[in-house]
Design a protein around this motif. Sequence first.
Motif, mmCIF file in Angstrom:
data_model
loop_
_atom_site.group_PDB
_atom_site.id
_atom_site.type_symbol
_atom_site.label_atom_id
_atom_site.label_comp_id
_atom_site.label_asym_id
_atom_site.label_seq_id
_atom_site.Cartn_x
_atom_site.Cartn_y
_atom_site.Cartn_z
ATOM 1 N N ALA A 122 0.829 -1.211 0.000
ATOM 2 C CA ALA A 122 0.000 0.000 0.000
ATOM 3 C C ALA A 122 0.864 1.262 0.000
ATOM 4 O O ALA A 122 0.548 2.256 -0.673
ATOM 5 N N THR A 123 1.965 1.236 0.735
ATOM 6 C CA THR A 123 2.855 2.398 0.783
ATOM 7 C C THR A 123 3.541 2.621 -0.558
ATOM 8 O O THR A 123 3.682 3.762 -1.025
ATOM 9 N N LEU A 124 3.962 1.546 -1.219
ATOM 10 C CA LEU A 124 4.557 1.683 -2.545
ATOM 11 C C LEU A 124 3.562 2.301 -3.521
ATOM 12 O O LEU A 124 3.919 3.164 -4.337
ATOM 13 N N ARG A 125 2.312 1.878 -3.413
ATOM 14 C CA ARG A 125 1.279 2.465 -4.284
ATOM 15 C C ARG A 125 1.071 3.940 -3.961
ATOM 16 O O ARG A 125 0.984 4.776 -4.864
ATOM 17 N N ARG A 126 0.995 4.260 -2.681
ATOM 18 C CA ARG A 126 0.745 5.647 -2.284
ATOM 19 C C ARG A 126 1.877 6.562 -2.734
ATOM 20 O O ARG A 126 1.645 7.705 -3.161
ATOM 21 N N LEU A 127 3.109 6.050 -2.661
ATOM 22 C CA LEU A 127 4.266 6.840 -3.058
ATOM 23 C C LEU A 127 4.556 6.762 -4.561
ATOM 24 O O LEU A 127 5.510 7.371 -5.037
ATOM 25 N N LYS A 128 3.715 5.982 -5.276
ATOM 26 C CA LYS A 128 3.858 5.838 -6.736
ATOM 27 C C LYS A 128 5.248 5.311 -7.104
ATOM 28 O O LYS A 128 5.966 5.863 -7.954
ATOM 29 N N VAL A 129 5.607 4.191 -6.475
ATOM 30 C CA VAL A 129 6.894 3.542 -6.712
ATOM 31 C C VAL A 129 6.682 2.269 -7.519
ATOM 32 O O VAL A 129 5.952 1.371 -7.089
ATOM 33 N N ASP A 130 7.302 2.177 -8.675
ATOM 34 C CA ASP A 130 7.307 0.930 -9.437
ATOM 35 C C ASP A 130 8.285 -0.033 -8.770
ATOM 36 O O ASP A 130 9.350 0.382 -8.298
ATOM 37 N N SER A 149 -3.676 -9.213 -6.826
ATOM 38 C CA SER A 149 -3.693 -7.755 -6.783
ATOM 39 C C SER A 149 -2.347 -7.174 -7.226
ATOM 40 O O SER A 149 -2.289 -6.239 -8.031
ATOM 41 N N ILE A 150 -1.261 -7.734 -6.701
ATOM 42 C CA ILE A 150 0.070 -7.265 -7.097
ATOM 43 C C ILE A 150 0.307 -7.547 -8.570
ATOM 44 O O ILE A 150 0.803 -6.700 -9.325
ATOM 45 N N GLY A 151 -0.080 -8.746 -9.005
ATOM 46 C CA GLY A 151 0.204 -9.182 -10.362
ATOM 47 C C GLY A 151 -0.696 -8.609 -11.426
ATOM 48 O O GLY A 151 -0.507 -8.910 -12.613
ATOM 49 N N ASN A 152 -1.664 -7.797 -11.051
ATOM 50 C CA ASN A 152 -2.518 -7.122 -12.032
ATOM 51 C C ASN A 152 -2.425 -5.602 -11.921
ATOM 52 O O ASN A 152 -3.178 -4.888 -12.569
ATOM 53 N N ASP A 153 -1.500 -5.128 -11.108
ATOM 54 C CA ASP A 153 -1.266 -3.702 -10.953
ATOM 55 C C ASP A 153 -0.109 -3.310 -11.873
ATOM 56 O O ASP A 153 1.000 -3.835 -11.730
ATOM 57 N N PRO A 154 -0.322 -2.422 -12.837
ATOM 58 C CA PRO A 154 0.752 -2.074 -13.772
ATOM 59 C C PRO A 154 1.974 -1.454 -13.110
ATOM 60 O O PRO A 154 3.041 -1.383 -13.729
ATOM 61 N N ARG A 155 1.842 -1.046 -11.863
ATOM 62 C CA ARG A 155 3.005 -0.498 -11.162
ATOM 63 C C ARG A 155 3.982 -1.590 -10.747
ATOM 64 O O ARG A 155 5.162 -1.331 -10.475
ATOM 65 N N PHE A 156 3.509 -2.837 -10.678
ATOM 66 C CA PHE A 156 4.335 -3.934 -10.201
ATOM 67 C C PHE A 156 4.497 -5.012 -11.267
ATOM 68 O O PHE A 156 3.730 -5.076 -12.230
ATOM 69 N N GLU A 157 5.462 -5.881 -11.050
ATOM 70 C CA GLU A 157 5.594 -7.113 -11.816
ATOM 71 C C GLU A 157 6.010 -8.215 -10.841
ATOM 72 O O GLU A 157 6.687 -7.952 -9.831
ATOM 73 N N ILE A 158 5.555 -9.437 -11.116
ATOM 74 C CA ILE A 158 5.912 -10.582 -10.286
ATOM 75 C C ILE A 158 6.994 -11.373 -10.991
ATOM 76 O O ILE A 158 6.860 -11.745 -12.157
ATOM 77 N N ALA A 197 -3.399 -18.036 -9.363
ATOM 78 C CA ALA A 197 -3.871 -16.919 -8.532
ATOM 79 C C ALA A 197 -4.504 -15.821 -9.376
ATOM 80 O O ALA A 197 -5.198 -14.953 -8.847
ATOM 81 N N GLY A 198 -4.270 -15.834 -10.688
ATOM 82 C CA GLY A 198 -4.848 -14.822 -11.572
ATOM 83 C C GLY A 198 -3.933 -13.662 -11.870
ATOM 84 O O GLY A 198 -4.371 -12.641 -12.394
ATOM 85 N N ALA A 199 -2.629 -13.785 -11.547
ATOM 86 C CA ALA A 199 -1.674 -12.711 -11.834
ATOM 87 C C ALA A 199 -1.331 -12.699 -13.320
ATOM 88 O O ALA A 199 -1.164 -13.754 -13.928
ATOM 89 N N THR A 200 -1.230 -11.521 -13.906
ATOM 90 C CA THR A 200 -0.910 -11.413 -15.327
ATOM 91 C C THR A 200 0.418 -10.718 -15.597
ATOM 92 O O THR A 200 1.058 -10.990 -16.615
#
Length: 298
Positions: A122-130, A149-158, A197-200
């Motif tokens: 949540a903090t990484l998202r709030r601070l807009k950190v890839d 959730s992590i694996g479908n957020d364009p800010r992150f990659e698994i 898990a549904g991560a993309t």
Amino acid sequence: MTISARKLSALALLGAVLVGCGGGAAEPPAPSAPAATPKAAQPKAAPPSAKPAARPAPGHQAPARKVPPTLAPAADGLTPVYTHRAKSTDKVVALTFDADMTADQGPRAARGEHFDNPQLIATLRRLKVDATVFMTGRWAEEYPDQARSIGNDPRFEIANHSYSHYAFAAPCYGLPTVSGPDMAADVQRAFDAFRDAGATNVVPYFRFPGGCYDDDARRALAPAGVTAVQWDVVSGDAFAKDADAVAEEVLAGVKPGSLVVMHCTRSAAPVTEQAIRRIVPELRAKGYRFVKVSDLMA
């Protein structure tokens, strides 16, 4: 304490957490093979476990998905190893977070031990950190909603941290060892867990549990078609109790093109989220941008 002493201390702490809180005395890691120079980077298809893209509806064209860059196989077909962007003058840094959970820690999770850290995400998202999360398959099975959730957020990659978090070379901090013939299958099982898990946003990168590897492990891993990703900056967040000490270790070590190893495991790295709240603004004040490993490698 000098920076050099702090780094030695950080490396010792890192070894403890990479056991995955699994018990067993820490031992020196096996000597690592030299990291491959990323001069031969070439785009390469993701492992076959990657979930196929949905077929676009008639009259609509699906957006093209960016193919993550990978390194060409090293000499003798060994799995290539990437540690940072060499000789970079661009002020970019990749923060990576290991979501560790070993195959045999299910009972501990059932008793209430937290191997996740949703506040950190949540903090990484709030601070807009890839960022890139190196996840074990067992972690994805324990926390499928978070993995999705992590694996479908364009800010992150698994990326792949093995299924079991067992060692690929011995000795390795007391971790059980995966046999050579089973290594590629263990990695594939983790990719399958991410898909289930549904991560993309899954990339064909792999991090050796404990950071321990040798040429035999790199050879056995070759059929998996991944690029191994290690690091050049150790955060020291393993079992740390002082968030400022963790932040100072990162701030002192980061250079243009650096790749930092941290953890996304509350029980083993309880002050990481607090440290991030200092690391991010201070590096930004120095002109740094935060990128995923796929961006750094590109």
